[in-house]
Design a protein around this motif. Structure first.
Motif, PDB file in Angstrom:
ATOM      1  N   LEU A 286       0.821  -1.212   0.000  1.00 17.95           N
ATOM      2  CA  LEU A 286       0.000   0.000   0.000  1.00 17.95           C
ATOM      3  C   LEU A 286       0.853   1.259   0.000  1.00 17.95           C
ATOM      4  CD1 LEU A 286      -2.832  -0.952   2.532  1.00 17.95           C
ATOM      5  CD2 LEU A 286      -2.969  -0.897   0.036  1.00 17.95           C
ATOM      6  N   GLY A 287       2.074   1.167   0.518  1.00 15.47           N
ATOM      7  CA  GLY A 287       2.964   2.323   0.543  1.00 15.47           C
ATOM      8  C   GLY A 287       3.830   2.450  -0.696  1.00 15.47           C
ATOM      9  N   LEU A 288       3.705   1.526  -1.652  1.00 21.33           N
ATOM     10  CA  LEU A 288       4.559   1.520  -2.840  1.00 21.33           C
ATOM     11  C   LEU A 288       4.221   2.700  -3.757  1.00 21.33           C
ATOM     12  CD1 LEU A 288       6.770  -0.486  -3.714  1.00 21.33           C
ATOM     13  CD2 LEU A 288       5.056  -1.571  -5.196  1.00 21.33           C
ATOM     14  N   ARG A 289       5.268   3.432  -4.182  1.00 18.17           N
ATOM     15  CA  ARG A 289       5.105   4.583  -5.081  1.00 18.17           C
ATOM     16  C   ARG A 289       5.765   4.301  -6.432  1.00 18.17           C
ATOM     17  NH1 ARG A 289       8.000   8.111  -0.623  1.00 18.17           N
ATOM     18  NH2 ARG A 289       9.316   6.270  -0.943  1.00 18.17           N
ATOM     19  N   PHE A 356      -4.514   2.546 -14.644  1.00 16.27           N
ATOM     20  CA  PHE A 356      -5.139   3.235 -13.514  1.00 16.27           C
ATOM     21  C   PHE A 356      -4.379   4.473 -13.042  1.00 16.27           C
ATOM     22  CE2 PHE A 356      -6.320  -1.302 -13.105  1.00 16.27           C
ATOM     23  CZ  PHE A 356      -7.695  -1.170 -13.260  1.00 16.27           C
ATOM     24  N   GLY A 357      -3.147   4.669 -13.543  1.00 16.86           N
ATOM     25  CA  GLY A 357      -2.364   5.815 -13.117  1.00 16.86           C
ATOM     26  C   GLY A 357      -1.900   5.677 -11.677  1.00 16.86           C
ATOM     27  N   VAL A 358      -1.457   6.789 -11.090  1.00 18.21           N
ATOM     28  CA  VAL A 358      -0.977   6.793  -9.708  1.00 18.21           C
ATOM     29  C   VAL A 358      -1.592   7.974  -8.979  1.00 18.21           C
ATOM     30  CG1 VAL A 358       1.209   5.672 -10.313  1.00 18.21           C
ATOM     31  CG2 VAL A 358       1.073   8.173 -10.303  1.00 18.21           C
ATOM     32  N   GLY A 359      -1.473   7.972  -7.664  1.00 19.00           N
ATOM     33  CA  GLY A 359      -2.023   9.046  -6.861  1.00 19.00           C
ATOM     34  C   GLY A 359      -1.171  10.306  -6.928  1.00 19.00           C
ATOM     35  N   ALA A 360      -1.675  11.377  -6.289  1.00 23.88           N
ATOM     36  CA  ALA A 360      -0.957  12.648  -6.273  1.00 23.88           C
ATOM     37  C   ALA A 360       0.423  12.509  -5.654  1.00 23.88           C
ATOM     38  CB  ALA A 360      -1.784  13.689  -5.522  1.00 23.88           C
ATOM     39  N   ASP A 361       0.553  11.574  -4.697  1.00 22.39           N
ATOM     40  CA  ASP A 361       1.851  11.350  -4.056  1.00 22.39           C
ATOM     41  C   ASP A 361       2.624  10.215  -4.715  1.00 22.39           C
ATOM     42  OD1 ASP A 361       0.205   9.299  -3.298  1.00 22.39           O
ATOM     43  OD2 ASP A 361       0.577   9.487  -1.140  1.00 22.39           O
ATOM     44  N   GLY A 362       2.133   9.714  -5.847  1.00 23.43           N
ATOM     45  CA  GLY A 362       2.833   8.666  -6.578  1.00 23.43           C
ATOM     46  C   GLY A 362       2.464   7.258  -6.189  1.00 23.43           C
ATOM     47  N   ARG A 363       1.536   7.090  -5.213  1.00 22.27           N
ATOM     48  CA  ARG A 363       1.192   5.728  -4.783  1.00 22.27           C
ATOM     49  C   ARG A 363       0.480   4.960  -5.892  1.00 22.27           C
ATOM     50  NH1 ARG A 363      -2.546   5.580  -1.326  1.00 22.27           N
ATOM     51  NH2 ARG A 363      -2.917   7.816  -1.100  1.00 22.27           N
ATOM     52  N   LEU A 364       0.809   3.651  -5.975  1.00 24.35           N
ATOM     53  CA  LEU A 364       0.266   2.808  -7.026  1.00 24.35           C
ATOM     54  C   LEU A 364      -1.153   2.346  -6.746  1.00 24.35           C
ATOM     55  CD1 LEU A 364       3.235   2.797  -7.954  1.00 24.35           C
ATOM     56  CD2 LEU A 364       3.004   0.341  -8.400  1.00 24.35           C
ATOM     57  N   PHE A 365      -1.447   2.039  -5.484  1.00 23.96           N
ATOM     58  CA  PHE A 365      -2.705   1.358  -5.181  1.00 23.96           C
ATOM     59  C   PHE A 365      -3.632   2.285  -4.407  1.00 23.96           C
ATOM     60  CE2 PHE A 365       0.615  -2.015  -5.261  1.00 23.96           C
ATOM     61  CZ  PHE A 365       0.285  -2.488  -6.522  1.00 23.96           C
ATOM     62  N   LEU A 366      -4.745   2.633  -5.078  1.00 25.91           N
ATOM     63  CA  LEU A 366      -5.705   3.579  -4.531  1.00 25.91           C
ATOM     64  C   LEU A 366      -7.108   2.996  -4.629  1.00 25.91           C
ATOM     65  CD1 LEU A 366      -4.434   6.666  -6.540  1.00 25.91           C
ATOM     66  CD2 LEU A 366      -3.851   6.157  -4.166  1.00 25.91           C
ATOM     67  N   SER A 367      -7.978   3.466  -3.749  1.00 26.25           N
ATOM     68  CA  SER A 367      -9.395   3.140  -3.903  1.00 26.25           C
ATOM     69  C   SER A 367      -9.956   3.983  -5.053  1.00 26.25           C
ATOM     70  CB  SER A 367     -10.155   3.455  -2.610  1.00 26.25           C
ATOM     71  OG  SER A 367     -10.211   4.861  -2.398  1.00 26.25           O
ATOM     72  N   GLU A 368     -11.187   3.725  -5.437  1.00 27.07           N
ATOM     73  CA  GLU A 368     -11.786   4.476  -6.535  1.00 27.07           C
ATOM     74  C   GLU A 368     -11.882   5.963  -6.202  1.00 27.07           C
ATOM     75  OE1 GLU A 368     -15.461   2.671  -7.583  1.00 27.07           O
ATOM     76  OE2 GLU A 368     -14.537   0.822  -8.323  1.00 27.07           O
ATOM     77  N   ARG A 369     -11.894   6.297  -4.914  1.00 27.00           N
ATOM     78  CA  ARG A 369     -11.963   7.701  -4.493  1.00 27.00           C
ATOM     79  C   ARG A 369     -10.575   8.303  -4.274  1.00 27.00           C
ATOM     80  NH1 ARG A 369     -16.937   7.774  -0.055  1.00 27.00           N
ATOM     81  NH2 ARG A 369     -18.568   7.009  -1.474  1.00 27.00           N
ATOM     82  N   GLY A 370      -9.538   7.526  -4.538  1.00 26.53           N
ATOM     83  CA  GLY A 370      -8.186   8.035  -4.405  1.00 26.53           C
ATOM     84  C   GLY A 370      -7.576   7.886  -3.028  1.00 26.53           C
TER      85      GLY A 370
END
Length: 460
Positions: A286-289, A356-370
């Motif tokens: 979960l912490g993987l970027r 699926f792209g990545v989050g604002a902080d670069g995280r790989l695994f996000l819920s549908e709401r980010g």
């Protein structure tokens, strides 16, 4: 209540095998037995002498503490409830969120039991909730409290045992027993009982350090029954083989209704793949970027594991988020480990990022709401994938019962492939000793091959 009905008994010598002797002064106040234990005979003699002199002077003794007014120190007014808050405030700043959660669980359980018979006692479940959610987490003390929660805590303020009462075995023994029970009265898991009792012991040791207790009362108690074994080894029945792992990873993509971004399970396939092919812990995955991943178009890649996002709860994290943001388990805050990953996982991760792209902080695994994926979410998806992938008899078995079992399967695969234990330990984030202890039953799991070797030796 005060009483002049006092009988002071002889000193009891406690000589448990392998432990230093201790000395217990015993006396009775209004038919209620009292005791206090000391580390030396001289301290016990002095305390007993003070009791006898007070009784000879005709002083009234307090029925709760068992002491005459002349022997009551200012500390005697400290309740167990008040002291626990003091302990939590001392431990909280430097503790990890998961440690905070487990500490409050243990202390809410025992504090709800260390009470006197005062009218109006609330339901034990309500009392534990009041402590865990409103009283023990320091930030939660500022929250508005429902009427029933406020009433329960007011009652506890009145009913909590004085800290000095814990010098008596008759008070400490039931408290230890409660720590081994669930709310429904059934026995807790052995690991839970051991963790809770460790917290309780440390709180009492802190009281000794502050000279509020003369002796840790747990040290003088014998274990009433044989300790249940805390299972540390991985059960080989949970370990999937390569074919089963791939089938499960495929089944995951069929879980959930298809939406704009695909099924819910499709977003999590790469997450589960990291648990198997890289043997990551779920919190590490979960912490993987994106910047932690070297994903070449061909050949092996590399994961630099640096962050962990364990779920603890908003009340236990400094950020107020459900997931804590920490370094790796058993490592320094900024220390990372490198995990080579096979081309199969490289391809899965590349496909995940592209889709699926990545989050604002670069995280790989996000819920549908980010947000960070909740453990309840990836556990439910996994349950459905097992039903889709495994035959009914296997689905009813322990095989890959939890997502974490994929990590066990990955480590077992490396060991049975012949990788040296130090290399496996480094990739998995274990010490070699822990690795061999935890995975002892999974090494060389091919029994038929082992049986052939034994048969050949017997016929030689």
């Amino acid at each position: 209540m005060k009483s002049r009905e006092v009988r002071v008994r002889s000193i009891q010598v406690n000589a448990l095998a392998g432990r230093k002797k201790s000395y217990t002064v015993r006396w009775v106040v209004a038919a209620e037995p009292k005791s206090r234990t000391f580390g030396t005979r001289a301290l016990a003699d002095n305390f007993r002498s003070d009791l006898m002199q007070a009784a000879n002077r005709g002083e009234a003794f307090d029925a709760d503490s068992g002491l005459p007014d002349s022997m009551v120190k200012p500390e005697e007014s400290v309740s167990w409830f008040g002291f626990v808050r003091r302990y939590i405030d001392m431990k909280w700043p430097g503790a990890a969120a998961k440690s905070r959660e487990s500490t409050t669980d243990a202390l809410a359980t025992v504090t709800a039991a260390l009470v006197r018979d005062v009218p109006g006692q609330p339901d034990p479940a309500l009392l534990r909730r009041a402590l865990r959610e409103y009283e023990f987490p320091p930030a939660a003390r500022k929250l508005d409290r429902p009427a029933d929660i406020a009433a329960a805590l007011r009652w506890l303020d009145k009913a909590s045992q004085p800290l000095t009462a814990l010098a008596e075995a008759a008070v400490v023994r039931p408290a230890l027993d409660v720590l081994g029970l669930r709310m429904d009265g059934r026995a807790s898991a052995a690991s839970t009982t051991r963790r809770r009792r460790s917290v309780f012991y440390n709180v009492l040791q802190y009281a000794v350090e502050l000279e509020l207790l003369d002796f840790n009362p747990v040290d003088k108690l014998r274990v009433r029954s044989a300790r249940r074994k805390v299972v540390a080894e991985v059960d080989r029945r949970v370990v999937v083989n390569v074919g089963q792992a791939r089938e499960l990873l495929t089944a995951v993509t069929y879980v959930g209704q298809r939406g704009k971004t695909g099924r819910r399970g499709e977003r999590l396939q790469a997450f589960y793949a990291c648990l198997y092919f890289a043997a990551l812990r779920p919190s590490e995955a979960l912490g993987l970027r994106e910047r932690d991943c070297h994903l070449p178009k061909t050949g092996w890649g590399m994961l630099t594991v640096e962050k962990s996002r364990p779920a603890a709860g908003k009340r236990y994290t400094d950020s107020g988020e459900v997931h804590d943001d920490r370094g790796l388990k058993h490592r320094g805050e900024t220390e990372a480990r490198e995990v080579p990953i096979p081309p199969e996982l490289v391809a899965i991760l590349r496909g995940h990022v592209e889709r699926f792209g990545v989050g604002a902080d670069g995280r790989l695994f996000l819920s549908e709401r980010g947000n960070v994926v909740a453990s309840s979410t990836y556990s439910r998806v996994w349950e459905e994938a097992r039903i889709l992938s495994l035959p009914p008899d296997r689905a009813a078995s322990p095989l890959a019962g939890r997502p974490y079992d994929l990590r066990h399967a990955g480590v077992s695969l490396w060991l049975n492939a012949g990788l040296p234990a130090p290399e496996v330990a480094e990739r998995a984030g274990h010490s070699v000793d822990v690795l061999l202890k935890v995975y002892a039953k999974c090494i060389d799991g091919d029994r038929s091959r082992m049986n052939e070797r034994i048969e050949a030796a017997l016929s030689a």
